[in-house]
Design an enzyme around this catalytic site. Structure first.
Site, PDB file in Angstrom:
ATOM      1  N   CYS A   1       0.856  -1.257   0.051  1.00 62.68           N
ATOM      2  CA  CYS A   1      -0.210   0.007  -0.087  1.00 62.68           C
ATOM      3  C   CYS A   1       0.787   1.084   0.083  1.00 62.68           C
ATOM      4  CB  CYS A   1      -0.971   0.002   1.195  1.00 62.68           C
ATOM      5  SG  CYS A   1      -2.141  -1.531   1.105  1.00 62.68           S
TER       6      CYS A   1
ATOM      7  N   ASN B   1     -10.100  -0.077   0.179  1.00 70.07           N
ATOM      8  CA  ASN B   1      -8.681  -0.011   0.211  1.00 70.07           C
ATOM      9  C   ASN B   1      -8.123  -0.579  -1.340  1.00 70.07           C
ATOM     10  OD1 ASN B   1      -5.920  -0.312   0.479  1.00 70.07           O
ATOM     11  ND2 ASN B   1      -6.012  -1.291   2.463  1.00 70.07           N
TER      12      ASN B   1
ATOM     13  N   HIS C   1      -3.194   7.057   2.722  1.00 67.01           N
ATOM     14  CA  HIS C   1      -3.687   5.932   2.118  1.00 67.01           C
ATOM     15  C   HIS C   1      -5.045   5.396   2.740  1.00 67.01           C
ATOM     16  CE1 HIS C   1      -4.193   1.721   1.100  1.00 67.01           C
ATOM     17  NE2 HIS C   1      -3.783   1.152   1.932  1.00 67.01           N
TER      18      HIS C   1
END
Ligand code: COA
Length: 364
Positions: free
Chosen positions: A121, A293, A263
């Site tokens: 990520c 996500n 993020h």
């Protein structure tokens, strides 16, 4: 007499683009096959839906679709050649070779340098740092950086702790060589890792470790696994510390940050992060409710969507921060540039490729 030092070259953001696959999967749709509920997912994560690709569509397809839009945004005439393509992804088309050369070929950019960045990520922020370094060293002049993911290919459909969180998407930016003082110049950076946390976010199978272990692969080895609770607190801690470090390097006070682009891991993580570093929550850009996500795609997708929503203005100060598997984390800052192209919403059907567009024009 010694030659005067060469002027510092910065990576300057000059275009954005994004792409979401058409299939939108709501929490209720997941609840039909998993022991979960819309209420649990919304309350614990802030996620209401995510998009998944259909069979036959790969990470390079999503990356090329987002990349085509970023290239057209940066340079509608198609004159300024991109010399480097970087793809940040956890879900490459194949373990070998990288996905970036395939994306370059799909975009008609064969010949460009092309490679992947693997930092889960945090991949997009690591990719930004890599592109910035290449430009500063004179090894690249114009870079297409794409964060692209098809997590649907590694999620265990029976695992309610991961299946409800992740989604597929791609987001892209174009960076050109420019002046460190102009709007859009990216940096400084704060980057870090802690490999002792390798097991907290992982796909155990498919790599040398499992192949050389002498034990047969378990069916679950090919799926993404995460220790959610431990990851939650590590994410808050590292993003907050890294954000403070990069603000310090940039000489920005926290009250000068117009937009926090964290993020998109979990709305509770984003809220805690904003509270911890002292950025009002309304300055935090979030799109997690509709996309979940999306790992390496998360920050460039959020940027492109915030721009399309008219939220980003020339001169606004942005703080970007990410955390992911590795463990890895990283942050950077930029002042929003004056992007000429009209803001557009994220498409869910692929655009025509540049070569397709040109041949259509020539037949008109
Ligand atoms: N639906 C319903 N119940 C669920 C569930 C789901 N989808 N997932 C977990 N649960 C259950 C658990 O089994 C547990 O039940 P128990 O108390 O009977 O054991 C309960 O909910 C609480 O689980 P817990 O893991 O403590 O929940 P949480 O509040 O920590 O939320 C996450 C779980 C995964 C949403 C959260 O930890 C998280 O977001 N972590 C970070 C994930 C992330 O962003 N990772 C990427 C970082 S880059």
């Amino acid at each position: 007499m010694a030659a005067p030092p060469a002027p510092a070259r910065a990576a300057v953001l000059c275009g954005t683009g994004s792409f979401l696959p058409a299939r939108r999967v709501s929490n209720d749709m997941l609840s039909a096959t998993l022991d979960t509920s819309d209420e649990w997912i919304r309350t614990r994560t802030g996620i209401g839906a995510r998009h998944f690709t259909d069979p036959g569509t790969t990470t390079s397809d999503l990356a090329a679709a987002a990349g085509a839009r970023a290239l057209a945004d940066a340079d509608p005439s198609g004159v300024d050649a991109v010399d480097t393509v970087v793809v940040a992804t956890t879900t490459p088309d194949r373990p070998c070779p990288g996905t970036a050369p395939v994306v370059a070929a799909k975009l008609g950019l064969s010949g460009a340098a092309a490679f992947d960045v693997s930092a889960v990520c945090t991949g997009f922020v690591y990719g930004l740092a890599t592109a910035t370094g290449l430009i500063a060293a004179g090894a690249a002049r114009r870079v297409l950086l794409v964060g692209a993911e098809t997590y649907s290919s590694i999620l265990d459909p029976a695992d309610r702790t991961t299946s409800v969180i992740f989604g597929d998407a791609a987001g892209a930016v174009v960076l050109r060589a420019g002046d460190p003082d102009e709007p859009g110049a990216v940096g400084p950076f704060d980057l870090g890792s802690d490999g002792d946390g390798v097991d907290l976010i992982t796909v155990r199978g498919g790599g040398a470790e499992q192949r050389l272990s002498g034990r047969p692969a378990e069916p679950g080895d090919r799926y993404f696994a995460m220790a959610g609770k431990q990851v939650f607190w590590q994410a808050v801690r590292h993003m907050a510390k890294s954000s403070r470090a990069v603000l310090d390097s940039a000489g920005w006070r926290v009250d000068e940050v117009d937009h926090l682009v964290g993020h998109q891991a979990n709305i509770r993580i984003l809220n805690r992060l904003a509270d911890d570093i002292g950025v009002p929550r309304e300055r935090s850009i979030t799109n997690i409710a509709e996309v979940g996500n999306t790992s390496a795609a998360s920050i460039p997708l959020a940027l492109d969507q915030a721009r399309a929503a008219g939220r980003l203005h020339t001169g606004d100060r942005l703080l970007l921060t990410a955390f992911g598997g590795g463990l890895t984390w990283g942050s950077t800052v930029l002042t929003w540039p004056n992007l000429a192209g009209p803001a557009q919403s994220t498409p869910t059907a692929p655009p025509l490729s540049r070569s397709q567009s040109r041949s259509e024009e020539s037949t008109r």
